[in-house]
Design a protein around this motif. Sequence first.
Motif, PDB file in Angstrom:
ATOM      1  N   UNK B 112     -42.261  51.542  38.701  1.00  0.00           N
ATOM      2  CA  UNK B 112     -42.942  50.282  38.458  1.00  0.00           C
ATOM      3  C   UNK B 112     -43.331  49.631  39.777  1.00  0.00           C
ATOM      4  N   UNK B 113     -42.459  49.737  40.753  1.00  0.00           N
ATOM      5  CA  UNK B 113     -42.768  49.184  42.073  1.00  0.00           C
ATOM      6  C   UNK B 113     -44.044  49.804  42.611  1.00  0.00           C
ATOM      7  N   UNK B 114     -44.114  51.098  42.531  1.00  0.00           N
ATOM      8  CA  UNK B 114     -45.273  51.794  43.077  1.00  0.00           C
ATOM      9  C   UNK B 114     -46.528  51.424  42.305  1.00  0.00           C
ATOM     10  N   UNK B 115     -46.428  51.460  41.004  1.00  0.00           N
ATOM     11  CA  UNK B 115     -47.592  51.080  40.188  1.00  0.00           C
ATOM     12  C   UNK B 115     -48.065  49.675  40.525  1.00  0.00           C
ATOM     13  N   UNK B 116     -47.100  48.772  40.641  1.00  0.00           N
ATOM     14  CA  UNK B 116     -47.461  47.386  40.906  1.00  0.00           C
ATOM     15  C   UNK B 116     -48.118  47.227  42.269  1.00  0.00           C
ATOM     16  N   UNK B 117     -47.541  47.848  43.260  1.00  0.00           N
ATOM     17  CA  UNK B 117     -48.120  47.744  44.600  1.00  0.00           C
ATOM     18  C   UNK B 117     -49.526  48.328  44.603  1.00  0.00           C
ATOM     19  N   UNK B 118     -49.702  49.422  43.907  1.00  0.00           N
ATOM     20  CA  UNK B 118     -51.043  50.000  43.851  1.00  0.00           C
ATOM     21  C   UNK B 118     -52.033  49.054  43.188  1.00  0.00           C
ATOM     22  N   UNK B 119     -51.583  48.414  42.135  1.00  0.00           N
ATOM     23  CA  UNK B 119     -52.455  47.443  41.477  1.00  0.00           C
ATOM     24  C   UNK B 119     -52.815  46.309  42.430  1.00  0.00           C
ATOM     25  N   UNK B 120     -51.810  45.771  43.098  1.00  0.00           N
ATOM     26  CA  UNK B 120     -52.075  44.666  44.018  1.00  0.00           C
ATOM     27  C   UNK B 120     -53.061  45.102  45.101  1.00  0.00           C
ATOM     28  N   UNK B 121     -52.878  46.295  45.605  1.00  0.00           N
ATOM     29  CA  UNK B 121     -53.791  46.794  46.629  1.00  0.00           C
ATOM     30  C   UNK B 121     -55.194  46.960  46.060  1.00  0.00           C
ATOM     31  N   UNK B 122     -55.254  47.385  44.812  1.00  0.00           N
ATOM     32  CA  UNK B 122     -56.564  47.545  44.178  1.00  0.00           C
ATOM     33  C   UNK B 122     -57.285  46.200  44.066  1.00  0.00           C
ATOM     34  N   UNK B 123     -56.519  45.131  44.014  1.00  0.00           N
ATOM     35  CA  UNK B 123     -57.136  43.805  44.021  1.00  0.00           C
ATOM     36  C   UNK B 123     -57.381  43.317  45.445  1.00  0.00           C
ATOM     37  N   UNK B 124     -57.153  44.213  46.402  1.00  0.00           N
ATOM     38  CA  UNK B 124     -57.463  43.906  47.802  1.00  0.00           C
ATOM     39  C   UNK B 124     -56.648  42.761  48.378  1.00  0.00           C
ATOM     40  N   UNK B 125     -55.365  42.690  48.012  1.00  0.00           N
ATOM     41  CA  UNK B 125     -54.518  41.679  48.649  1.00  0.00           C
ATOM     42  C   UNK B 125     -54.568  41.831  50.159  1.00  0.00           C
ATOM     43  N   UNK B 126     -54.475  40.678  50.831  1.00  0.00           N
ATOM     44  CA  UNK B 126     -54.539  40.705  52.293  1.00  0.00           C
ATOM     45  C   UNK B 126     -53.218  41.162  52.895  1.00  0.00           C
ATOM     46  N   UNK B 127     -52.137  40.836  52.225  1.00  0.00           N
ATOM     47  CA  UNK B 127     -50.844  41.299  52.728  1.00  0.00           C
ATOM     48  C   UNK B 127     -49.828  41.299  51.600  1.00  0.00           C
ATOM     49  N   UNK B 128     -48.750  42.013  51.827  1.00  0.00           N
ATOM     50  CA  UNK B 128     -47.741  42.174  50.786  1.00  0.00           C
ATOM     51  C   UNK B 128     -46.346  41.874  51.311  1.00  0.00           C
ATOM     52  N   UNK B 129     -45.614  41.085  50.555  1.00  0.00           N
ATOM     53  CA  UNK B 129     -44.219  40.783  50.875  1.00  0.00           C
ATOM     54  C   UNK B 129     -43.345  41.562  49.902  1.00  0.00           C
ATOM     55  N   UNK B 130     -42.394  42.297  50.444  1.00  0.00           N
ATOM     56  CA  UNK B 130     -41.567  43.156  49.606  1.00  0.00           C
ATOM     57  C   UNK B 130     -40.135  42.638  49.585  1.00  0.00           C
ATOM     58  N   UNK B 131     -39.675  42.262  48.409  1.00  0.00           N
ATOM     59  CA  UNK B 131     -38.298  41.765  48.288  1.00  0.00           C
ATOM     60  C   UNK B 131     -37.533  42.604  47.278  1.00  0.00           C
ATOM     61  N   UNK B 132     -36.374  43.051  47.682  1.00  0.00           N
ATOM     62  CA  UNK B 132     -35.466  43.709  46.747  1.00  0.00           C
ATOM     63  C   UNK B 132     -35.991  44.954  46.076  1.00  0.00           C
ATOM     64  N   UNK B 133     -36.766  45.731  46.794  1.00  0.00           N
ATOM     65  CA  UNK B 133     -37.298  46.953  46.192  1.00  0.00           C
ATOM     66  C   UNK B 133     -36.220  48.024  46.094  1.00  0.00           C
TER      67      UNK B 133
END
Lengths: 349, 349
Positions: B112-133
């Motif tokens: 789910x983490x990977x899927x979610x990060x991929x989705x966020x990237x697909x929306x072209x987020x400028x940056x990502x904060x990762x907590x508790x992965x």
Amino acid sequence: MPTRKPKPTISDVAAAAGASPSTVSAALNGSWKRRRISEETVTRIQAAAAQIGYTANLQARGLRKSRSGLVGMILPVHENRFFASMSQSFEACARERGLCPVIASTLRDPKEEIRTVETLIAYAIDSLFIAGAADPDALSDICKAANVQHIYVDLPGKDAPSVVSHNYHGAEQLSRVIVDTMPTQSNPARAKPYFVGGLTTNIATSLRIDAFRTVVTDRLGQISPEQVIACGYAPGQTARELAALCDRLGGLPAGLFVNSLTAFEGALSYFVDLPPDAFEQSVIGCYDYDPFGAFLQFPVHMVRQNSDRLIQTAFELIDAGTTDPVLIEIEPDLIPPRTIYKGRFSEIG
Amino acid sequence: MPTRKPKPTISDVAAAAGASPSTVSAALNGSWKRRRISEETVTRIQAAAAQIGYTANLQARGLRKSRSGLVGMILPVHENRFFASMSQSFEACARERGLCPVIASTLRDPKEEIRTVETLIAYAIDSLFIAGAADPDALSDICKAANVQHIYVDLPGKDAPSVVSHNYHGAEQLSRVIVDTMPTQSNPARAKPYFVGGLTTNIATSLRIDAFRTVVTDRLGQISPEQVIACGYAPGQTARELAALCDRLGGLPAGLFVNSLTAFEGALSYFVDLPPDAFEQSVIGCYDYDPFGAFLQFPVHMVRQNSDRLIQTAFELIDAGTTDPVLIEIEPDLIPPRTIYKGRFSEIG
DNA sequence: ATGAAAGCGCTAACAA
DNA sequence: TTGTTAGCGCTTTCAT
């Protein structure tokens, strides 16, 4: 510094697979069934895409289709177990539908609510869920102007469907258990039940006050205005009001109906300085549930709103394209003291 | 059904103001200073825009500029006061910067983490904060491949900067207060302190276990493996493990270090069935703070991570464009039992 | 000081 | 069965 390799686009895939961009598009987003594209080409394209690590640019897709795949929800605060549960349910429902949830907290500030909703709309969210807004109807106007499907959860609004807890019932049950189990006080000043927290401009609060008033009058024959202290949601304010009240009464009242978890948090910060036996002559209830709140030093009756059903029902209405202002009320549950409710995530955490 | 009036675009404004789309664009997004556009035209355009109710389409802008203005954060669960505080801080910091926060919970599921990060990237987020992965480094790979700036908060990772609590210090303090205040038990089986919750694959957990081991060995001369029960975060699992443990010991151990609020919630659901005096011979601590947890039926020592500073520091690194794997550790605070910490939102709620 | 034109990456007609 | 084309709304050279 490594060279920035640009993200592969659909035409990179097209080149790699020896097909045209539109074919690739169709092959990749599933619309190829409708377009009579040979299964073989589809597999070839999918292979090529995987090969070069292609992932769709959802902004571009959204722009083209004028549907972003984003669903928004606004709520007052994250640091509140009730709203956190709403978020959790909202995420699950959004994901089930292949949508990306965007949750924003607006701190019960009408200006912030409006700004936030405008931002969400600017990102072309497909629909908006509104929880606990200070000025619900202003948001409806904005959504309607922008033609954005929206729904109220937690608080009813006009001009759009609402799915809310049955606030009156919940407060009625909570008031009854408080009034009916209040210990008899030697000090008459402390013999009455009090309601604290929330805002009368908030529809949920005002319904809960109605229920409280009715139950108290019904059981005790009368109620005076000073028994209702709708001092807002801020913990600090609740703490101060409660301190003042207890000062006046010479101790905690026999019954205390705390409206909302944030107010309850404020109450706690006052309680902390009280001697342990201060609670023995009182019964305390809180509208909204928190698992830790359920096991405090003194027993607490809590009302648990069913966030899962609230959100799920709201999604069903949105799915169905409902736009007229129906009002659906979901029954909340009265949770006895020292009861830990097991939510759907209790095997996950 | 009212006719769908399409949202006004930049060319509608252009038409209304008698200017060209490019001039309107510049006038409206502030880049007009650099472009020598007369102040008069700018005011005229702004008036026209306000008049027809124009608001920018952020998807289109994002597509063009390949910067969406979205910042993502992923975390395990919303229904956890620590992560909820992170959300609250994250939102505030993002808003200050004119960015739109997108917070996603991934339930500690690596897929789910990977899927979610991929989705966020697909929306072209400028940056990502990762907590508790669950699998922090896998996420780093994805971000790097997509050239997305990212940072770890709460858990350290490689290949990117990290801002984390000083887990060792926090756990050391908590272990010490537990061990040093443990009541002497008549039953020797119950005389030892136990650690429960979390996963050894989680770096924070493993640091906390290290600290616990060291403190216990230091103070009591020895520690046995069975004193550490890293049974995951799920409340249900913790409840079962604790029940089994207390069964074996014939009661609660003299000291209990509960690792994480979710585990603590599970513990509570076991505690609820215990008689009130069951806690008298034990001292209990929890890594992470919850205001309600602070006022339970029995006293609880808690460690409060400073989510505000965690997030703020992380944003500063991101602002500075830091990309190398520095590690910044923020000291957490030991909160004594029955202490309600007043956060920055205590006057808001 | 302003406008024209190209293009971000994608999809949906319409051709072929 | 597939390719060509136009355009979603915006920003950005490059002309003027």
